[in-house]
Design a protein around this motif. Structure first.
Motif, short mmCIF file in Angstrom:
data_model
loop_
_atom_site.label_atom_id
_atom_site.label_comp_id
_atom_site.label_asym_id
_atom_site.label_seq_id
_atom_site.Cartn_x
_atom_site.Cartn_y
_atom_site.Cartn_z
N LYS A 143 0.85 -1.19 0.00
CA LYS A 143 0.00 0.00 0.00
C LYS A 143 0.88 1.24 0.00
O LYS A 143 1.91 1.28 0.69
N TYR A 144 0.47 2.23 -0.77
CA TYR A 144 1.22 3.47 -0.90
C TYR A 144 0.43 4.59 -0.21
O TYR A 144 -0.78 4.73 -0.40
N TYR A 145 1.15 5.40 0.57
CA TYR A 145 0.53 6.48 1.34
C TYR A 145 1.16 7.81 0.95
O TYR A 145 2.34 7.88 0.56
N VAL A 146 0.36 8.89 1.10
CA VAL A 146 0.82 10.22 0.78
C VAL A 146 0.31 11.19 1.83
O VAL A 146 -0.79 11.03 2.37
N SER A 147 1.12 12.19 2.12
CA SER A 147 0.72 13.30 2.99
C SER A 147 0.94 14.59 2.21
O SER A 147 2.02 14.81 1.66
N CYS A 148 -0.09 15.42 2.17
CA CYS A 148 -0.03 16.69 1.44
C CYS A 148 0.08 17.84 2.44
O CYS A 148 -0.77 17.97 3.33
N ARG A 149 1.12 18.62 2.31
CA ARG A 149 1.36 19.78 3.16
C ARG A 149 1.31 19.39 4.64
O ARG A 149 0.76 20.08 5.48
N ARG A 150 1.89 18.23 4.92
CA ARG A 150 2.12 17.71 6.27
C ARG A 150 0.83 17.38 7.01
O ARG A 150 0.83 17.29 8.25
N ASN A 151 -0.27 17.20 6.28
CA ASN A 151 -1.48 16.69 6.91
C ASN A 151 -1.35 15.18 7.09
O ASN A 151 -0.34 14.57 6.75
N GLY A 152 -2.41 14.58 7.65
CA GLY A 152 -2.36 13.15 7.89
C GLY A 152 -2.17 12.34 6.62
O GLY A 152 -2.52 12.78 5.51
N PHE A 153 -1.62 11.15 6.79
CA PHE A 153 -1.37 10.28 5.63
C PHE A 153 -2.67 9.66 5.15
O PHE A 153 -3.52 9.26 5.94
N ALA A 154 -2.79 9.58 3.82
CA ALA A 154 -3.95 8.96 3.20
C ALA A 154 -3.47 7.92 2.20
O ALA A 154 -2.39 8.05 1.60
N LEU A 155 -4.28 6.89 2.02
CA LEU A 155 -3.96 5.85 1.06
C LEU A 155 -4.08 6.41 -0.36
O LEU A 155 -5.09 7.01 -0.72
N MET A 156 -3.03 6.23 -1.15
CA MET A 156 -3.06 6.68 -2.54
C MET A 156 -4.01 5.78 -3.32
O MET A 156 -3.81 4.56 -3.37
N LYS A 157 -5.04 6.37 -3.89
CA LYS A 157 -6.11 5.61 -4.53
C LYS A 157 -5.88 5.56 -6.04
O LYS A 157 -6.22 6.48 -6.78
N LEU A 158 -5.27 4.46 -6.46
CA LEU A 158 -5.18 4.13 -7.88
C LEU A 158 -6.44 3.37 -8.27
O LEU A 158 -7.24 2.98 -7.41
N PRO A 159 -6.67 3.17 -9.57
CA PRO A 159 -7.79 2.31 -9.95
C PRO A 159 -7.77 1.00 -9.18
O PRO A 159 -6.71 0.42 -8.93
N LYS A 160 -8.93 0.53 -8.78
CA LYS A 160 -9.05 -0.54 -7.81
C LYS A 160 -8.26 -1.79 -8.18
O LYS A 160 -7.65 -2.43 -7.33
N HIS A 161 -8.25 -2.14 -9.45
CA HIS A 161 -7.61 -3.39 -9.87
C HIS A 161 -6.27 -3.14 -10.56
O HIS A 161 -5.81 -3.98 -11.34
N ALA A 162 -5.64 -2.01 -10.26
CA ALA A 162 -4.31 -1.76 -10.82
C ALA A 162 -3.28 -2.73 -10.24
O ALA A 162 -2.39 -3.20 -10.93
#
Length: 1024
Positions: A193-212
């Motif tokens: 699973k890949y996670y991202v934080s934008c401008r130091r907010n909480g981390f969110a799961l990077m949502k690629l197409p479901k079956h990628a």
């Protein structure tokens, strides 16, 4: 590779016209490993120097552009240094021991920040994003071996103040801090699973197409509040798909499929995509379809892609005969391994629209063709300039283009153009040909001075040649020396990214210097929004359709009417119609494909995707160890949801906001066992449940494989793994027998097997319990024939028996050694195995000597058993324990004094069965023809009547007074005729003469012998 024995340092302050050699330490040999120039103040330089032994390092510090240096010893071996992006005196040092140090005075004093830090995954705070400019982002490894993302201030980085913005372990080498975003990934249960934080907010799961189902993800670009990523999906091997994100970097939409990739040194991935510098939104990419590689260009950040237009004529003015759609221009998009030369495509921020690249014309890219092409209008029109690849250098905002052939032969000529590649001139930059290693210009300064460096021969010193184009330009440019060009797509559309942009460029006939103050941007006018300013939103896919507003359709797995996963009661959301505006597109008014129904109220959603895990993803822990349970919920309302937690050992509790806070549940199991942990999340809309089975076990301490050292062919043999502690039902045993690579698996610590061929067989067992794994191995001898003599010991030995494998092995060795010494039997033919448990008993294995080619040895004439029994009965075998206690070894009282084990197919087994059968046939004949019939019943030849049992024929034998079993030999039987081997006697003791009146009785073949028990098959053959 050779070792550098000395370094020399040279300095020039007149653009390379003259050089002065610097002496860092007079009379001392100096080796320079690296040098670093402060990005915010180029006057400050740090050199890293090592001793000849590589055991010590020093820094040489300069604050006057290298005119003078101050030596500063350091207490560590630095591998890389990292200047602060704003504060010119702050430096991070990563050491070869994976430690991180910081200095706030340009390397004079150092403070340890952290240990076990991952190389190349340390980042300073980003200006304008991180609140504290002295914050350091780093990836570290904790005591348990897990990698984590932590932050701290350089003035206080102790474990007590260490912050963990992401509370769970991450994959090694996955932390990336880039502009507004922080990226990391986690892998558990073979799912990443890949996670991202934008401008130091909480981390969110990077949502690629479901079956990628990504196998790999590479961040391409993060500028202009958007993320470009290349994703290798489950079905791809040498290509990646290109995705574009929303401003938060969370939701991603596909913009280009099948971009070519390649593996480079150290397993790094190179993806054929290039951001054209100087003009925002322009990218080049090589797409691989059906084995063909073709170059594409986009002007709106991937919303639309087109092939490169081929030039109509070549560099000699001849027609190229390259007509679309069958033929296009294709470029190599490789990075240069040498940092001092350009790659195959060269662009620059200060020269917008100017692109030079190596490639070819045709239906696809050809690897060995590297003709040079140039465009001055950002890819709208192209010209061929060379037939071979050249290294490129732009001077004075692209006012002068310098090209040197990429070749392995020495050169003395370079080419240059002052009209954006329309015409080219040659220049002899040296009188002696040199092997060119690189091209240099003053970093950050748009001058007309460059340096060519190389070497005359492979053993010569460096050659540096200054090339100054300033004499060719006598004045600075004025406004009359500039024209303009308009950015347009290949279709001629000037509204790109929502605006019309015009750029200034020097007229070809004006030979003037543009200078450092030149700016290329001339004008920008905002356009009205059109369909082309929107791309497909997350969960939608672009379809081939000519009807406006119907190009994006929802994927089968996506429901556009469902509220977002993080939609909470009391909040609102908007339902997507399938479109979103291209990020950084500045169009206004006009068409808005995003318009839909107004804001909708978030409904109360049941909890979904509930998951409970142990921090660190472990499922096996030790008794008394602190366990941190983490509960996560992917979808559904959080504020009104209650969580019932049962940890399986009697602990039960109710929580609220459990998944919102992210705080783990701390617990400790005291007793080994398997515990069922359950979490039930419930609100008014529904419920969900998660279960986790936790194994609590102590680490394995010892493993010992117990197996009989000698085994008969095709006989059942028990393999037992003695484990400490046992951990029943929690340990898995892996058994490897012989050369088999496929193990047998069992939850029991013993298995039964057979060996079908003679020889030495290695048996290996592994015991795995949680993260603890132990192994033991033994060699078993598989034989056709051998004998076993049961032994016993004085009762006092039981008091000192700890019942450990090592103790039993030592006792067996001493008994074998004593018997060999007393009987003169070679020690390698005797094996004593002490059995587990009490009372203490043992088995003596007597092996047959190697057969002699001249004489076949009879098992029954073997005198070794006699010698062994005589030594034991004479009480000659004993050994001392502590305190002078002597332990006597004797024959164990069993049904038989010795046991003969065999495979049933051996030579001696066949002989024995043949002899016994022959005696049985003789007994039948004698019984039928010589004895009177007593029952008056006529019997058919070859058939026997009912026979009494063996116990009725002969009583259980007793040892003779001399200690030798009566059935082991016939020596010393006296003058009276002993009982025949095939006959029994009523009222008669085995081995004694037949008394008068005792009637010989025939025994049932082939099991009968005089006074002997039948041969029985089981774990062992038992013979007298």
């Amino acid at each position: 590779m050779g070792k550098v024995l000395e370094s020399s340092l040279w300095r020039s302050s007149d653009f390379g016209t003259s050089y002065t050699k610097l002496t860092l330490q007079p009379g001392v040999t100096t080796i320079i490993d690296n040098f670093y120039i402060c990005p915010t103040n180029k006057r400050k330089i740090i050199l890293v120097s090592s001793s000849l032994s590589d055991r010590e390092q020093s820094l040489f510090l300069s604050t006057d552009e290298g005119a003078s240096f101050q030596r500063q010893p350091i207490p560590f071996l630095a591998e890389t240094l990292l200047f602060h992006p704003k504060d010119e005196d702050k430096v991070l040092a990563y050491t070869k021991e994976s430690k991180l140090y910081v200095s706030s005075d340009l390397g004079k004093k150092w403070t340890l920040l952290q240990e076990q830090v991952t190389k190349d995954h340390v980042f300073w705070a980003v200006s304008g994003v991180d609140a504290d400019p002295d914050l350091v982002h780093m990836e570290t490894q904790d005591l348990g071996g897990a990698f984590r993302y932590v932050t701290c201030q350089i003035h206080n980085c102790s474990d007590k103040v260490l912050a963990a913005p992401f509370p769970w372990p991450i994959d090694r080498g996955s932390l990336t801090v880039q502009d507004d975003y922080i990226f990391l990934k986690t892998t558990s249960a073979n799912r990443t699973k890949y996670y991202v934080s934008c401008r130091r907010n909480g981390f969110a799961l990077m949502k690629l197409p479901k079956h990628a189902l990504p196998k790999d993800l590479q961040v391409i670009s993060t500028d202009e509040n958007q993320v470009f990523v290349a994703v290798q999906e489950w079905y791809q091997t040498d290509t990646y798909n290109l995705y574009q994100s929303d401003p938060r970097g969370v939701h991603y939409a596909l913009v280009l499929e099948d971009v070519r990739s390649s593996r480079q040194a150290e397993e790094s991935v190179v993806i054929d995509i290039l951001e054209v510098r100087g003009v925002k939104g322009v990218f080049l990419a090589n797409r691989k379809v059906d084995g063909k590689v073709m170059t594409l260009i986009t002007y709106n950040k991937g919303r639309d892609w087109d092939f490169l237009r081929p030039p109509s004529s070549d560099m000699n003015g001849k027609p190229t005969n390259c007509q679309p759609p069958a033929c296009h221009l294709h470029l190599h998009l490789r990075w240069a391994d040498n940092p001092y030369v350009s790659g195959t495509v060269h662009t620059k921020d200060t020269a917008p629209g100017l692109i030079m690249g190596a490639g070819n014309l045709g239906s696809q890219l050809v690897e060995y063709k590297e003709e040079m092409y140039v465009t001055a209008d950002c890819g709208h029109t192209w010209r061929q300039v060379f037939e071979e690849e050249h290294h490129i250098l732009y001077l004075d905002h692209g006012g002068v283009i310098v090209a040197i052939k990429d070749t392995s032969i020495p050169l003395k000529i370079l080419k240059f153009s002052v009209d954006e590649g329309v015409t080219w001139s040659t220049h002899n930059f040296t009188g002696t040909s040199v092997f060119v290693d690189g091209l240099l210009s003053e970093p950050g300064d748009e001058t007309l001075v460059m340096t060519v460096f190389g070497h005359i021969s492979f053993r010569s010193d460096w050659e540096l040649v200054k090339v100054d184009f300033r004499p060719s330009f006598s004045r600075l440019c004025s406004e009359d020396d500039y024209g303009s060009w308009d950015l347009a797509s290949l279709q001629g559309d000037r509204c790109i990214m929502g605006q019309q942009r015009s750029f200034r460029k020097r007229k070809p006939e004006s030979w003037c210097i543009q200078g450092r103050a030149f700016t290329s941007a001339l004008m920008a006018r905002v356009c009205q929004c059109r369909d082309s300013d929107f791309l497909c939103d997350y969960g939608f896919e672009r379809m081939a359709s000519s009807e406006p507003g119907t190009q994006c359709a929802a994927n089968f797995w996506f429901n556009p009417l469902s509220p977002p996963d993080d939609c909470a009661v009391g909040q609102t959301y908007t339902s997507s119609l399938g479109y979103r505006k291209v990020v950084s597109n500045v169009c206004e008014g006009g068409v808005d494909l995003r318009r839909g129904p107004g804001p909708l109220q978030c409904p109360l959603m049941p909890p979904r995707g509930l998951r409970v895990s142990i921090l660190g993803e472990a499922v096996a822990v030790q008794p008394g160890e602190d366990v941190l349970f983490v509960v996560q919920q992917e979808r559904g309302d959080i504020l009104t949801t209650k969580y019932q937690v049962d940890l399986g050992d009697g602990f039960r509790a109710m929580y609220v906001n459990l998944t919102m806070t992210g705080e783990p549940i701390r617990h400790r199991y005291e007793s080994p066992g398997v515990y069922r942990v359950s979490v039930r999340a419930e609100n008014m809309a529904g419920h969900d449940e998660a279960v986790l089975f936790v194994q609590v076990n102590s680490p394995l301490q010892a493993l010992y494989l117990e197996v009989a050292p000698v085994i008969g062919i095709n006989q059942d043999v028990n393999l037992t793994a003695v484990l400490l502690p046992l951990n029943p039902n929690l340990t898995v045993f892996y058994w490897w027998i012989g050369h088999s690579l496929q193990p047998l698996l069992s939850l029991d610590n013993s298995v039964t097997t057979r060996f079908v061929a003679p020889g030495d067989v290695r048996v290996t067992v592994q015991a795995a319990c949680g993260s603890s794994v132990l192994q033991d191995s033994k060699v078993v001898r598989v034989l056709d024939q051998f004998q076993v003599v049961p032994l016993c010991f004085s009762q006092e030995l039981d008091t000192f028996n700890p019942n450990t494998p090592e103790w039993r092995e030592d006792v067996g060795l001493v008994v074998t050694r004593l018997l060999s010494k007393e009987t003169n039997i070679p020690e390698e033919l005797l094996v004593t195995v002490v059995k587990p448990g009490l009372p203490t008993v043992a088995d003596l294995y007597v092996l047959l000597p190697p057969p002699r080619p001249t004489r076949k040895r009879s098992l029954w004439s073997d005198k070794r058993l006699t010698a062994i029994r005589q030594a034991l009965n004479a009480q000659k075998i004993s050994f001392l324990l502590q305190g002078g206690l002597r332990v006597q070894v004797a024959l164990r009282d069993t049904d038989t004094g010795s046991q003969s084990l065999g495979g049933g197919g051996g030579y001696w087994a066949v002989v024995v069965l043949f002899v016994v059968g022959l005696f049985a046939v003789g007994a039948i004949i004698l019984y039928k023809f010589k004895r009177p019939r007593r029952d008056g019943v006529r019997r058919e030849p070859g058939r026997l009547g009912p026979l009494p049992g063996l116990s009725a024929l002969c009583p259980q034998e007793t040892p003779r007074q001399d200690g030798v079993r009566a059935d082991a030999q016939r020596e010393g039987a006296g003058d009276d005729e002993p009982c025949e081997p095939w006959r029994g006697c009523t009222g008669h003791r085995a081995g004694s003469p037949c008394q008068e009146g005792a009637e010989p009785q025939p025994l049932p073949p082939p099991l009968a012998a005089c006074g002997r028990q039948p041969l029985r098959r089981g774990p062992e053959h038992q013979l007298p």
